[in-house]
Design a protein around this motif. Structure first.
Motif, PDB file in Angstrom:
ATOM      1  N   UNK A 242      -9.363  -0.561  -5.713  1.00 37.03           N
ATOM      2  CA  UNK A 242      -8.262   0.212  -6.322  1.00 37.03           C
ATOM      3  C   UNK A 242      -8.616   0.082  -7.969  1.00 37.03           C
ATOM      4  N   UNK A 243      -7.601   0.624  -8.672  1.00 39.39           N
ATOM      5  CA  UNK A 243      -7.665   0.765 -10.126  1.00 39.39           C
ATOM      6  C   UNK A 243      -6.468   0.296 -10.635  1.00 39.39           C
ATOM      7  N   UNK A 244      -6.334  -1.172 -10.662  1.00 39.50           N
ATOM      8  CA  UNK A 244      -4.901  -1.654 -11.024  1.00 39.50           C
ATOM      9  C   UNK A 244      -4.577  -1.378 -12.324  1.00 39.50           C
ATOM     10  N   UNK A 245      -5.194  -1.292 -13.314  1.00 38.07           N
ATOM     11  CA  UNK A 245      -5.196  -0.940 -14.669  1.00 38.07           C
ATOM     12  C   UNK A 245      -4.271   0.537 -14.892  1.00 38.07           C
ATOM     13  N   UNK A 246      -4.898   1.486 -14.428  1.00 41.40           N
ATOM     14  CA  UNK A 246      -4.344   2.605 -14.675  1.00 41.40           C
ATOM     15  C   UNK A 246      -3.737   3.497 -13.984  1.00 41.40           C
ATOM     16  N   UNK A 247      -4.379   3.646 -12.601  1.00 36.82           N
ATOM     17  CA  UNK A 247      -3.934   4.266 -11.737  1.00 36.82           C
ATOM     18  C   UNK A 247      -3.008   3.801 -10.565  1.00 36.82           C
ATOM     19  N   UNK A 248      -2.333   4.730  -9.854  1.00 35.27           N
ATOM     20  CA  UNK A 248      -1.374   4.197  -8.604  1.00 35.27           C
ATOM     21  C   UNK A 248      -2.168   4.419  -7.489  1.00 35.27           C
ATOM     22  N   UNK A 249      -2.432   3.165  -6.823  1.00 37.14           N
ATOM     23  CA  UNK A 249      -3.073   3.252  -5.440  1.00 37.14           C
ATOM     24  C   UNK A 249      -2.091   3.110  -4.247  1.00 37.14           C
ATOM     25  N   UNK A 250      -2.387   3.905  -3.289  1.00 40.00           N
ATOM     26  CA  UNK A 250      -1.599   3.973  -1.851  1.00 40.00           C
ATOM     27  C   UNK A 250      -1.495   2.451  -1.367  1.00 40.00           C
ATOM     28  N   UNK A 251      -2.568   1.634  -1.658  1.00 44.20           N
ATOM     29  CA  UNK A 251      -2.571   0.595  -1.036  1.00 44.20           C
ATOM     30  C   UNK A 251      -1.926  -0.665  -1.798  1.00 44.20           C
ATOM     31  N   UNK A 252      -1.104  -0.464  -2.708  1.00 44.33           N
ATOM     32  CA  UNK A 252      -0.566  -1.294  -3.650  1.00 44.33           C
ATOM     33  C   UNK A 252      -0.265  -2.662  -2.768  1.00 44.33           C
ATOM     34  N   UNK A 253      -0.692  -3.899  -3.358  1.00 45.94           N
ATOM     35  CA  UNK A 253      -0.473  -4.993  -2.425  1.00 45.94           C
ATOM     36  C   UNK A 253       0.854  -5.451  -2.171  1.00 45.94           C
ATOM     37  N   UNK A 254       2.170  -4.857  -2.675  1.00 46.19           N
ATOM     38  CA  UNK A 254       3.430  -5.074  -2.448  1.00 46.19           C
ATOM     39  C   UNK A 254       3.839  -4.514  -1.078  1.00 46.19           C
ATOM     40  N   UNK A 255       2.973  -4.573   0.064  1.00 50.17           N
ATOM     41  CA  UNK A 255       3.205  -3.636   1.177  1.00 50.17           C
ATOM     42  C   UNK A 255       4.303  -4.239   1.890  1.00 50.17           C
ATOM     43  N   UNK A 256       4.640  -5.842   1.987  1.00 48.37           N
ATOM     44  CA  UNK A 256       5.667  -6.010   2.833  1.00 48.37           C
ATOM     45  C   UNK A 256       7.098  -5.736   2.066  1.00 48.37           C
ATOM     46  N   UNK A 257       7.237  -5.881   0.745  1.00 49.89           N
ATOM     47  CA  UNK A 257       8.486  -5.390  -0.086  1.00 49.89           C
ATOM     48  C   UNK A 257       8.619  -4.033   0.164  1.00 49.89           C
ATOM     49  N   UNK A 258       7.693  -3.180   0.123  1.00 48.91           N
ATOM     50  CA  UNK A 258       7.633  -1.961   0.322  1.00 48.91           C
ATOM     51  C   UNK A 258       8.490  -1.066   1.676  1.00 48.91           C
ATOM     52  N   UNK A 259       7.962  -1.995   2.787  1.00 46.71           N
ATOM     53  CA  UNK A 259       8.209  -1.506   3.845  1.00 46.71           C
ATOM     54  C   UNK A 259       9.872  -2.000   4.067  1.00 46.71           C
ATOM     55  N   UNK A 260      10.121  -3.396   3.527  1.00 46.41           N
ATOM     56  CA  UNK A 260      11.660  -3.610   3.665  1.00 46.41           C
ATOM     57  C   UNK A 260      12.454  -3.033   2.836  1.00 46.41           C
ATOM     58  N   UNK A 261      11.877  -2.495   1.900  1.00 40.32           N
ATOM     59  CA  UNK A 261      12.857  -1.600   0.822  1.00 40.32           C
ATOM     60  C   UNK A 261      13.005  -0.327   1.552  1.00 40.32           C
ATOM     61  N   UNK A 262      12.174   0.174   2.385  1.00 45.63           N
ATOM     62  CA  UNK A 262      12.587   1.380   3.010  1.00 45.63           C
ATOM     63  C   UNK A 262      13.691   1.323   4.079  1.00 45.63           C
ATOM     64  N   UNK A 263      14.201   0.237   4.399  1.00 41.83           N
ATOM     65  CA  UNK A 263      15.253  -0.076   5.335  1.00 41.83           C
ATOM     66  C   UNK A 263      16.532  -0.491   4.338  1.00 41.83           C
ATOM     67  N   UNK A 264      16.371  -0.791   3.283  1.00 40.44           N
ATOM     68  CA  UNK A 264      17.550  -1.270   2.422  1.00 40.44           C
ATOM     69  C   UNK A 264      18.210  -0.210   2.015  1.00 40.44           C
ATOM     70  N   UNK A 265      19.825  -0.010   1.913  1.00 40.23           N
ATOM     71  CA  UNK A 265      20.642   1.159   1.568  1.00 40.23           C
ATOM     72  C   UNK A 265      20.527   1.233   0.049  1.00 40.23           C
TER      73      UNK A 265
END
Length: 428
Positions: A242-265
């Protein structure tokens, strides 16, 4: 390097604002499903932190000038004030010089690291195969270890990812590009360079990336892609460079939070009022910077320099020029200040301070000259009494002095030279 002390002081001030505002954001807004609003809040935090010091100085100057009437211009030329020798004059604490070098080293190292990451990112883009996608470019690389990412107008992924899940990945990454997420990361990285010692600066950058991923994930699900398929893709791509400084990567480390947010209203509009908690946080941050101890540190670091030159000159050259024959003072240091201020002093006429100072010096010179003349008369009378009219004394027994002595001279100068109150209030 000349202004490194000012830059470091500004960095400290902005880091205090940034830290307290970030902590408040994390407490009241980070968990809300209102991603565009949260992104705006993060931008406001950055802007307030960066512009806080200039705006406070501007407000202070406007407040100081508001009640004043017509203000005559006062021009102070070069004023030389003779003081007893002070060993600390012209020096600064060793620890402050060391802190400046440490700060500069951190800035340079962080900037170099950022440039190296940018260089590697650009090499990958330049070496890959380009596929046009409207106004954007898809870069296909043979390196399977690179996780899909996006930056500026480029989407980068391996050929295998393109063949297996190309459209799903592209939907995600194009959302990053259309919302210009790379600008957020660039600004956050610049702040991190100059506040490399501040954990909140790095956490703010990660918070930006988290919000970016929430927005991109939402775009994928709204496009009709099944949530389960997309979540499986995220899990598969959880590893990779990944390139944490400048680019948006698909495998951003907050995977659990991302999946949880998908189900939040989606958060209700009233939940946005929680953002008002940032206002008292800002007030508290400003109050912290105004604490005497903190303000003193900021002031001291602002005046710090890498190299300090000691000034050593004969005392009061102008006065010695006006009064011939005055001896020089060996143990004197001269501090020269060039000041140009506008003020109105109730004890001063609308004349220039340089003229006012000149009058004081002229009066002192006149008194000294009178004393010389008086001693000269005494010398002449002594010569006449000795029946030696040809005798003229070049040295008198009693040296001339200001009426009342040196203490009276200093008191006279103190009473007749007035420093502008506005400049004094601003510690100029």
């Amino acid at each position: 390097i000349r202004y490194m002390g000012i830059l470091f002081s500004y960095s400290l001030y902005s880091s205090i604002l940034l830290s307290l505002l970030y902590l408040s954001y994390k407490w009241v807004l980070a968990g809300e499903n209102q991603h565009a609003y949260n992104r705006t809040a993060l931008w406001l935090i950055c802007l307030v932190a960066l512009l806080g010091l200039p705006l406070s100085r501007l407000a202070a100057s406007i407040g100081a000038d508001a009640p004043a009437a017509v203000m005559p211009e006062i021009e102070m030329g070069q004023i030389q004030i003779g003081l007893e020798a002070d060993e600390s004059a012209g020096f600064q604490p060793l620890w402050l010089t060391a802190v400046l070098w440490i700060y500069l080293s951190g800035v340079v190292l962080t900037a170099v690291q950022t440039l190296l990451i940018a260089s590697r990112l650009w090499r990958i883009i330049s070496a890959g195969e380009t596929v046009r996608e409207g106004r954007y470019r898809i870069i296909l690389t043979d390196d399977r270890s690179i996780a899909p990412f996006s930056w500026w107008r480029y989407v980068v992924m391996s050929r295998s990812d393109w063949n297996e899940s190309g459209r799903m990945i592209l939907t995600h990454e194009l959302q990053h590009l259309s919302l210009h997420h790379w600008i957020d990361l660039a600004v956050a990285q610049i702040i991190s360079i100059f506040q490399w010692y501040n954990p909140s600066a790095w956490l703010m950058r990660e918070e930006f990336k988290t919000v970016h991923e929430y927005q991109a994930d939402k775009a994928v699900l709204e496009s009709g892609i099944p949530a389960r398929d997309y979540q499986m893709l995220l899990i598969k791509k959880a590893v990779g460079a990944r390139f944490p400084s400048l680019a948006n990567s698909l495998n951003h480390s907050k995977l659990k939070k991302r999946i949880t947010m998908m189900y939040n209203q989606k958060s209700s509009a009233s939940r946005r009022l929680r953002g008002l908690a940032l206002v008292p946080a800002l007030a508290a941050a400003i109050a912290v910077t105004n604490i005497d101890a903190v303000a003193a540190v900021l002031e001291e670091t602002s005046a710090a320099r890498f190299f300090v030159e000691e000034t050593s000159e004969p005392v009061a050259a102008e006065i010695r020029t006006a009064v011939n024959g005055l001896p020089s003072t060996e143990s004197s240091a001269v501090f020269t200040r060039e000041v140009s201020e506008k003020t109105q002093d109730s004890q001063m006429s609308p004349a220039t301070v340089s003229d006012h100072t000149g009058n004081a010096v002229a009066a002192a010179a006149e008194a000294l000259t009178a004393a010389v003349s008086e001693d000269d008369k005494t010398s002449r009378k002594t010569a006449e009494n000795a029946d030696s009219p040809e005798l003229v004394y070049s040295v008198v027994q009693k040296k001339p002095e200001f009426p009342g002595g040196d203490a009276a001279l200093l008191q006279y100068i103190s009473d007749n030279i007035h420093y502008p109150k506005e400049a004094s209030d601003k510690k100029i």
